[in-house]
Enzyme design. Structure first.
Site, PDB file in Angstrom:
ATOM      1  CB  ALA A 327      -0.918  -0.001   1.211  1.00  0.00           C
ATOM      2  N   PRO A 328       0.504   2.259  -0.798  1.00  0.00           N
ATOM      3  CG  PRO A 328      -0.255   3.393  -2.672  1.00  0.00           C
ATOM      4  CD  PRO A 328      -0.617   2.270  -1.751  1.00  0.00           C
ATOM      5  N   GLY A 329       2.129   5.060   0.855  1.00  0.00           N
ATOM      6  CA  GLY A 329       2.126   5.798   2.109  1.00  0.00           C
ATOM      7  C   GLY A 329       3.250   5.348   3.028  1.00  0.00           C
ATOM      8  CB  ILE A 330       4.248   6.632   6.363  1.00  0.00           C
ATOM      9  CG1 ILE A 330       4.467   8.044   5.795  1.00  0.00           C
ATOM     10  CG2 ILE A 330       5.306   6.311   7.409  1.00  0.00           C
ATOM     11  CD1 ILE A 330       4.269   9.144   6.815  1.00  0.00           C
ATOM     12  CE  LYS A 331       7.675  -0.413   2.762  1.00  0.00           C
ATOM     13  NZ  LYS A 331       8.854  -1.290   2.513  1.00  0.00           N
ATOM     14  N   GLY A 332       3.951   1.168   8.328  1.00  0.00           N
ATOM     15  CA  GLY A 332       3.720   1.098   9.758  1.00  0.00           C
ATOM     16  C   GLY A 332       4.749   0.226  10.455  1.00  0.00           C
ATOM     17  CG  LEU A 333       6.984   1.726  13.616  1.00  0.00           C
ATOM     18  CD1 LEU A 333       7.244   2.380  14.968  1.00  0.00           C
ATOM     19  CD2 LEU A 333       8.289   1.493  12.872  1.00  0.00           C
ATOM     20  CE  LYS A 348      -4.535  -1.741   9.125  1.00  0.00           C
ATOM     21  NZ  LYS A 348      -5.271  -0.668   9.851  1.00  0.00           N
ATOM     22  CG  ASP A 383     -16.672  -3.295  10.911  1.00  0.00           C
ATOM     23  OD1 ASP A 383     -16.028  -3.759  11.878  1.00  0.00           O
ATOM     24  OD2 ASP A 383     -17.661  -3.872  10.412  1.00  0.00           O
TER      25      ASP A 383
END
Length: 605
Positions: A327-333, A348, A383
């Site tokens: 997914a585009p955007g900042i990668k999560g930790l 996710k 949700d």
């Protein structure tokens, strides 16, 4: 399959099928009883009771599935039933559903039970309902004592005002109305304001679903106006203006307004449906384009919605060729997020390991997602659909995504017959990350996004939710322009948090220090410190301080916490409060307590 039983000769097959259907019928009876109880709780203004009921109903389905599995294992040694008998079980089950009022939900229940007993290699249409077997078209409960799915009213006979009053009174709510003729006048005025004068065609009629839709502090009348070839949706929320006194709060006449109240960021309605497919078909006529999966979910049949969604995904994969990508955007930790560009959802997965400063576990994160599922989401938390053993074609996975999956979640992966099987994941509606929305938007977009962000956090706060990580990247903007929170790994109840002011620095060294000079407990929150993370962009800062300067004042947060501790449940409206009749037509109301708080044009959508 090469062989399918021509003769249903197994008594065990029939007995197992009947046992499964009996357990489903028990589940659906409890489901309907909850909706009936919701009406009583609503009439008595027992808002805490309604919250409890909604939470309990969410877990009820899994409890019934577990009970059914235990019965089948104890009485029939289900795990050791051979393949031919399992095929007969499905055929017997289909036969038992031919006159059933909830066949699609019963098929989903069958799948849920089988998935607890059978290996995933059996997850084909030979053994479970990958596709529906029983049609729900034109399904109606024709028993004499049963309510019809909807009632038809003909204003041309008695006039619109009389018809609207009959629609309201037919629900036989116990509390009296403050001034029903006044409210009916407001409905008629709103219809005129929206559509102007229109000629009544010979088929002019109003269809109203026979059950009320309960959520939060409102009961919704839902229906459609038919005139010539036009189908006009409407929803009328009924609210308590004071204890034991009701009023029609507004009338929603636009499809986008109904799409919001039935949206994925709201909690599920409690509604009594004898034939759920008929209710869903009706709702599809007033919200065309909204997937049936989302509608089933919104009326509390989230497992049916989940089943339909998975069928939609498989169908889409069969009729598309693009690849799943990171997914585009900042990668999560904490989460690895990927998407299929042609499909409006994100997938996710909880990572195997979390780098500092994250201190959490997979089990704790899964519990946070369950917390959100059980909590009243108020249109501000997305949700999620939770799945196990999801098989995706390897050929449809981008190479960079496969490498990322093998790096971050190897414990959850298994390769099998050209598929990558993911042990556990969540699926959510895809939204535009708020940080990208603000970064790329016009000045008006920035103002809208910042205003919505502040409203969202304040509404979550009043609902006892502290988001934890409030960076813009953890919020998304929906297609209707609403800001919704979707990163739950640090979420907490506000009542569990200790709201603190930053102590004054003891000396110049403290003042210049990049580290706190004061102790910070695990549940301490310091609203004054959020500014540097949220106000770096001058455009954002100016708008933020214009609309939400109080955001950084600990007193705001503490006041919400104090009210929650005292048991107060604030009012929330899944529509602009400027639409409320007491705000829109104040001359009809004069000085009334309905206007309390109406000036705060919050959007709790």
């Amino acid at each position: 399959m090469n062989h399918f039983p021509k003769l249903l000769s197994s008594q065990i097959g029939f007995d197992v099928a009947q046992t499964m259907l009996e357990n489903f019928d028990r589940h659906y009876r409890i489901f309907r009883e909850a909706a009936v109880e919701a009406k009583t709780l609503y009439e008595h203004g027992d808002w805490h009771g309604l919250q409890r009921l909604a939470r309990e109903r969410i877990t009820s389905y899994d409890d019934r599935v577990k009970e059914c599995v235990e019965v089948l294992e104890d009485e029939y040694d289900a795990e050791n039933i051979d393949d031919e008998v399992w095929q007969q079980i499905k055929l017997h089950y289909i036969g038992l559903l031919t006159s059933h009022r909830q066949p699609e939900c019963a098929e989903t229940f069958f799948n849920s039970v089988c998935c607890k007993i059978l290996h995933r290699s059996y997850f084909s249409n030979d053994f479970i309902f990958v596709r529906p077997a029983i049609s729900t078209e034109y399904l109606e409960n024709d028993e004499p004592a049963a309510k019809p799915t909807y009632r038809a009213y003909y204003p041309g006979t008695d006039g619109l005002a009389t018809t609207l009053e009959r629609i309201v009174t037919n629900f036989q709510l116990e509390p009296a109305f403050d001034d029903l003729p006044r409210d009916i006048g407001c409905v008629m005025q709103a219809i005129h304001d929206e559509f102007g004068h229109f000629d009544e065609a010979p088929n002019f009629q109003i269809h109203v679903l026979s059950s009320l839709f309960f959520r939060n502090k409102s009961a919704y009348i839902v229906g459609r106006i038919i005139n010539a070839d036009r189908v006009l949706p409407f929803a009328v929320p009924i609210r308590h203006v004071r204890p034991g006194v009701l009023s029609l709060d507004t009338v929603l006449l636009r499809r986008d307004q109904l799409m919001i109240i039935f949206g994925f960021s709201h909690s599920y309605f409690l509604v009594d449906m004898g034939v759920p497919s008929a209710y869903v078909d009706f709702l599809c006529t007033i919200m065309p384009g909204k997937p049936k999966a989302e509608i089933y979910t919104s009326v509390g049949l989230q497992k049916q919605g989940k089943n339909l969604f998975y069928r939609d995904l498989l169908h889409h994969l069969s009729h598309s060729s693009d690849r799943f990508i990171i997914a585009p955007g900042i990668k999560g930790l904490v989460m690895l997020v990927f998407t299929l560009p042609s499909f409006p959802y994100v997938f996710k997965i909880i990572k195997d390991h979390f780098p500092p400063p994250k201190e959490t576990t997979r089990a704790q994160i899964m519990e946070k997602y369950q917390l959100v599922k059980r909590h009243d989401r108020l249109g501000r938390m997305a949700d999620t659909l939770e799945y196990s053993s999801v098989a995706l074609p390897i050929a449809r996975l981008d190479h960079a995504l496969v490498r990322e999956l093998e790096k971050e979640v190897p414990s959850l992966l298994e390769y099998e017959d050209g598929n990558l099987v993911i042990e556990h994941l969540y699926i959510e509606r895809r939204m535009t990350p708020l940080n990208l929305y603000l970064q790329n938007g016009s000045d008006s977009d920035v103002e809208h996004g910042v205003k919505e962000y502040g409203n969202a956090v304040k509404e979550l706060m009043k609902a006892n939710i502290f988001p934890g990580d409030m960076l813009y990247k953890n919020f998304g903007v929906t297609r209707h322009g609403r800001v919704v929170f979707y990163d739950y790994d640090e979420i907490e109840y506000l009542t569990d948090c200790n709201v603190r002011r930053v102590p004054p620095p003891r000396n110049e060294e403290d003042e210049l220090s990049g580290e706190p000079w004061y102790t910070v407990g695990p549940h301490d929150i310091f609203p004054e410190t959020y500014g540097p993370f949220l106000l770096g962009d001058p455009r954002v800062r100016d708008v933020f301080m214009k609309h939400h300067a109080d955001f950084f004042d600990p007193a705001l947060w503490q006041a919400s916490k104090d009210k929650l501790i005292q048991g107060e449940l604030p009012d929330f409206y899944p529509y602009d409060t400027a639409l409320r009749f007491c705000t829109r037509y104040p001359a009809r109301f004069g000085a009334t307590d309905q206007n309390d708080g109406a000036g705060d044009a919050q959007r709790a959508a």
